[in-house]
Scaffold this motif. Sequence first.
Motif, mmCIF file in Angstrom:
data_model
loop_
_atom_site.group_PDB
_atom_site.id
_atom_site.type_symbol
_atom_site.label_atom_id
_atom_site.label_comp_id
_atom_site.label_asym_id
_atom_site.label_seq_id
_atom_site.Cartn_x
_atom_site.Cartn_y
_atom_site.Cartn_z
ATOM 1 N N ASP A 47 0.801 -1.403 0.381
ATOM 2 C CA ASP A 47 0.241 0.442 -0.283
ATOM 3 C C ASP A 47 1.117 1.281 -0.271
ATOM 4 O OD1 ASP A 47 -1.040 2.322 0.744
ATOM 5 O OD2 ASP A 47 -2.814 0.755 2.182
ATOM 6 N N HIS A 48 1.175 1.939 -1.057
ATOM 7 C CA HIS A 48 1.990 2.721 -0.987
ATOM 8 C C HIS A 48 1.715 4.556 -0.496
ATOM 9 C CE1 HIS A 48 4.968 5.077 -4.809
ATOM 10 N NE2 HIS A 48 5.386 4.770 -3.223
ATOM 11 N N GLY A 52 -1.980 6.834 -3.566
ATOM 12 C CA GLY A 52 -3.005 5.884 -4.125
ATOM 13 C C GLY A 52 -2.497 5.147 -5.370
ATOM 14 N N SER A 53 -1.945 4.204 -4.387
ATOM 15 C CA SER A 53 -1.748 3.282 -5.276
ATOM 16 C C SER A 53 -0.558 1.662 -4.955
ATOM 17 C CB SER A 53 -0.610 3.947 -6.638
ATOM 18 O OG SER A 53 0.654 3.860 -6.469
ATOM 19 N N VAL A 70 -5.677 3.356 -6.406
ATOM 20 C CA VAL A 70 -6.844 3.267 -5.005
ATOM 21 C C VAL A 70 -6.996 4.725 -4.595
ATOM 22 C CG1 VAL A 70 -6.600 1.152 -4.220
ATOM 23 C CG2 VAL A 70 -5.113 3.123 -3.422
ATOM 24 N N SER A 71 -8.491 5.214 -4.158
ATOM 25 C CA SER A 71 -8.830 6.321 -3.699
ATOM 26 C C SER A 71 -8.534 6.818 -1.704
ATOM 27 C CB SER A 71 -9.770 6.975 -3.747
ATOM 28 O OG SER A 71 -11.023 5.899 -3.197
#
Length: 75
Positions: A47-48, A52-53, A70-71
């Motif tokens: 989970d970066h 958001g990625s 991802v948001s």
Amino acid sequence: TIYVADKSNHRIRIWTGTNRTLTQTISDGLFSPFAVFTSIHGDVYIDHGSNGSVLRWSANTNTTAVVMNVSGICY
């Protein structure tokens, strides 16, 4: 194998087997990784954080690639 998302230092830390010494560090372009999980194939998903990625780090090639945008945070 133990994987730790070291958010403050922008890296993933890896220990394998019974070795108490750090085995490997993933830091290729990471910024505040929040969480980490692995697949049965040995890939590490990260989970970066605020970028958001979700990244996939391949142990075979020692490279990272964006696999999902991802948001929000994935934890």
